[in-house]
Design a protein around this motif. Structure first.
Motif, PDB file in Angstrom:
ATOM      1  N   TYR A 259       1.265  -1.300  -0.191  1.00 57.65           N
ATOM      2  CA  TYR A 259      -0.002   0.088  -0.053  1.00 57.65           C
ATOM      3  C   TYR A 259       0.834   1.213   0.149  1.00 57.65           C
ATOM      4  O   TYR A 259       1.718   1.598  -0.073  1.00 57.65           O
ATOM      5  CB  TYR A 259      -0.944   0.332   1.216  1.00 57.65           C
ATOM      6  N   ASN A 261       1.246   3.546   2.071  1.00 56.67           N
ATOM      7  CA  ASN A 261       1.903   3.852   3.333  1.00 56.67           C
ATOM      8  C   ASN A 261       3.494   2.663   3.711  1.00 56.67           C
ATOM      9  O   ASN A 261       3.496   2.685   5.040  1.00 56.67           O
ATOM     10  CB  ASN A 261       0.906   4.062   4.594  1.00 56.67           C
ATOM     11  N   THR A 263       2.728  -0.743   3.508  1.00 53.30           N
ATOM     12  CA  THR A 263       2.191  -1.390   4.312  1.00 53.30           C
ATOM     13  C   THR A 263       1.813  -2.810   3.827  1.00 53.30           C
ATOM     14  O   THR A 263       1.825  -2.351   2.172  1.00 53.30           O
ATOM     15  CB  THR A 263       1.577  -1.479   5.616  1.00 53.30           C
ATOM     16  N   TRP A 286       0.176  -8.326   8.853  1.00 53.17           N
ATOM     17  CA  TRP A 286       0.891  -6.803   8.286  1.00 53.17           C
ATOM     18  C   TRP A 286       2.399  -6.494   8.472  1.00 53.17           C
ATOM     19  O   TRP A 286       2.541  -6.892   9.934  1.00 53.17           O
ATOM     20  CB  TRP A 286       0.098  -5.286   9.142  1.00 53.17           C
TER      21      TRP A 286
HETATM   22  C1  LIG Z   1      -1.607   1.591   6.000  1.00 56.67           C
HETATM   23  O1  LIG Z   1      -3.289   1.252   4.636  1.00 56.67           O
HETATM   24  C2  LIG Z   1      -3.713  -0.237   4.726  1.00 56.67           C
HETATM   25  C3  LIG Z   1      -4.708   0.303   3.256  1.00 56.67           C
HETATM   26  O2  LIG Z   1      -4.821   1.626   2.995  1.00 56.67           O
HETATM   27  C4  LIG Z   1      -4.482   0.342   5.548  1.00 56.67           C
HETATM   28  O3  LIG Z   1      -5.529  -0.611   5.995  1.00 56.67           O
HETATM   29  C5  LIG Z   1      -3.536  -0.105   7.095  1.00 56.67           C
HETATM   30  O4  LIG Z   1      -4.487   0.222   8.089  1.00 56.67           O
HETATM   31  C6  LIG Z   1      -3.037   1.055   7.580  1.00 56.67           C
HETATM   32  N1  LIG Z   1      -1.558   1.130   7.655  1.00 56.67           N
HETATM   33  C7  LIG Z   1      -1.104   1.893   8.310  1.00 56.67           C
HETATM   34  C8  LIG Z   1       0.297   1.350   9.578  1.00 56.67           C
HETATM   35  O5  LIG Z   1      -0.719   3.156   8.873  1.00 56.67           O
END
Ligand SMILES: *[C@@H]1O[C@H](CO)[C@@H](O)[C@H](O)[C@H]1NC(C)=O
Ligand SMILES: *[C@@H]1O[C@H](CO)[C@@H](O)[C@H](O)[C@H]1NC(C)=O
Ligand SMILES: *[C@@H]1O[C@H](CO)[C@@H](O)[C@H](O)[C@H]1NC(C)=O
Ligand SMILES: *[C@@H]1O[C@H](CO)[C@@H](O)[C@H](O)[C@H]1NC(C)=O
Length: 404
Positions: A259, A261, A263, A286
């Motif tokens: 993603y 971000n 992750t 994750w």
């Molecule tokens: C990163 O993005 C994903 C998809 O949008 C989301 O589900 C996840 O919670 C995010 N993780 C963080 C650590 O921000």
């Protein structure tokens, strides 16, 4: 009850004076293996009592390769009396630890003090026995390379493949899936035999887990295909061998996505029998992409989905509950479901480890934050109810189930 309660200053002359049925009631309330072991150590009468009672199996132990065990629910190390368990390589499913040995390995059951010798992974009997190369020779000058990876390819790359999982299916049958990188193959042997056997030209798969369920061996691949392994006997030696690997459920391939971000949700699959059904647990771990390009698991950030194998209709069926009475202990080496009420625990929970499959490291765990987590199917929440004394070693930790 009053008669058996010792008055202050007048303890029973010996522990063994306590009526055995009362002792049994106490024993029933102690789900930890450590308590049972201590109970049995009190006196011969109590040991006999412990043997006679049809008690529910105790909770599993958490085993670390340095020989430390934790007898759940306690966070204090437990040592097997008079038994050095350090140096085991990993665990086989159930009550067995795997120890390496020069010419192979052997299994040790620290509860029953039993051992089973196994051949080394370098000694694998090929089927057909004259399998020599990675191609089909049509005998007319045409040789066709196999379009897929076979055992012959694995053999070329590494003399001794990595052992991913080992199951003692019956006293006469041991199954293992071993591999190199993500490709793996199923080997079979009889305890005490001098070699394993493998189908030389069977297509290698990316196995995630394997389970012996209702007398049959099942394996699951990374794309969630459920395979059944037919086993026959070598007509000359009587040794078990894989006769065919057939697909019983076609899964949906599922690929991790990065993603914005940075992750990603990496996937792990587990097979576990619960209430007479075969479950696939899909665990999403994750992870985060680090500056240096490596992928690290985010501490405690796991999601779980559970599917039941509907063998009749060849499909996975999404289940949202394990049942009020079921708790699953999930591990790369061994997973099992147990009935929760017998331990006074609440059900519908999954105990999981930050462990890894040795030869398929898509991501790593930060040793400082590895742990045992508990996922609640009802709330989708994760907690860490057990003392956090297991850091660092968790990656090769394993559940050990005292022999039933
Ligand atoms: C990163 O993005 C994903 C998809 O949008 C989301 O589900 C996840 O919670 C995010 N993780 C963080 C650590 O921000
Ligand atoms: C050799 O035999 C194979 C299998 O029978 C066949 O497919 C192939 O065409 C043959 N090649 C030649 C050069 O005859
Ligand atoms: C393999 O097992 C399946 C299911 O038990 C059975 O239907 C099939 O006939 C077996 N095949 C062989 C080749 O043994
Ligand atoms: C399983 O079922 C639940 C409840 O109906 C739903 O929320 C979830 O998205 C489903 N999961 C999958 C993978 O289909």
């Amino acid at each position: 009850m009053a008669e058996v309660t010792p008055r202050a200053g007048h303890p029973p002359s010996s522990w063994s004076d306590i009526p055995w049925d009362l002792a049994g009631l106490v024993l029933r309330l102690l789900p930890a293996y450590a308590d049972r072991a201590r109970f049995a150590a009190v006196c011969p009468q109590w040991r006999a009592t412990a043997r006679q009672l049809a008690l529910p199996p105790p909770l599993p132990l958490l085993a670390l390769p340095d020989g430390t065990f934790y007898s759940l629910p306690y966070g204090k190390p437990f040592r097997f009396p008079g038994f050095g368990c350090a140096g085991f390589k990993s665990a086989a499913c159930g009550s067995w630890l795997i120890f390496p040995r020069d010419d192979g390995c052997y299994l040790v059951d620290p509860f029953a003090h039993a051992t089973v010798a196994l051949p080394p992974l370098s000694r694998v009997r090929l089927r057909p026995p004259n399998a020599v190369a990675k191609f089909v020779d049509h005998g007319n000058g045409t040789r066709i390379d196999y379009p897929y990876t076979t055992w012959m390819h694995i053999k070329d790359q590494a003399d001794v493949p990595t052992l991913n999982k080992l199951i003692l299916c019956s006293p006469n049958l041991v199954a293992a899936f071993v591999g190199n990188g993500r490709t793996s193959q199923i080997l079979m042997c009889q305890p005490g035999a001098s070699s394993w056997s493998v189908r030389a030209y069977e297509e290698c798969k990316m196995f995630e887990d394997m389970s012996f369920y209702q007398g049959k061996l099942y394996a699951i691949t990374v794309d969630e295909n459920l395979l059944v392994v037919n086993i026959s006997q070598d007509p000359s030696t009587g040794d078990p061998q894989v006769s065919r690997v057939g697909q019983v459920i076609k899964g949906d391939p599922w690929y991790p996505v990065f993603y914005a971000n940075k992750t990603t949700d990496e996937k792990k699959l587990y097979l576990v029998e619960s209430h007479g059904t075969l479950l696939m647990v899909r665990r999403k771990v994750w992870c985060i992409l680090l500056e240096d390009g490596t992928v690290m698991a985010l501490p405690g950030q796991n999601e779980f989905e559970v599917f039941q194998a509907d063998l009749e209709h060849s499909r996975w069926v999404n289940v949202t509950t394990l049942g009020d009475d079921q708790v699953i202990f999930l591990g790369r080496r061994c997973s099992r479901a147990v009935s929760a009420s017998q331990y006074g625990m609440s059900g519908d929970q999954i105990f999981f480890l930050d462990d890894v499959m040795e030869n398929a490291l898509d991501y790593f765990f930060d040793g400082e934050s590895t742990s045992v987590g508990v996922y609640d199917m009802r709330t989708s929440e994760i907690s860490s109810p057990l003392p956090m004394v297991w850091m660092h070693e968790m990656i090769h930790a394993t559940w050990l189930f005292p022999r039933d």
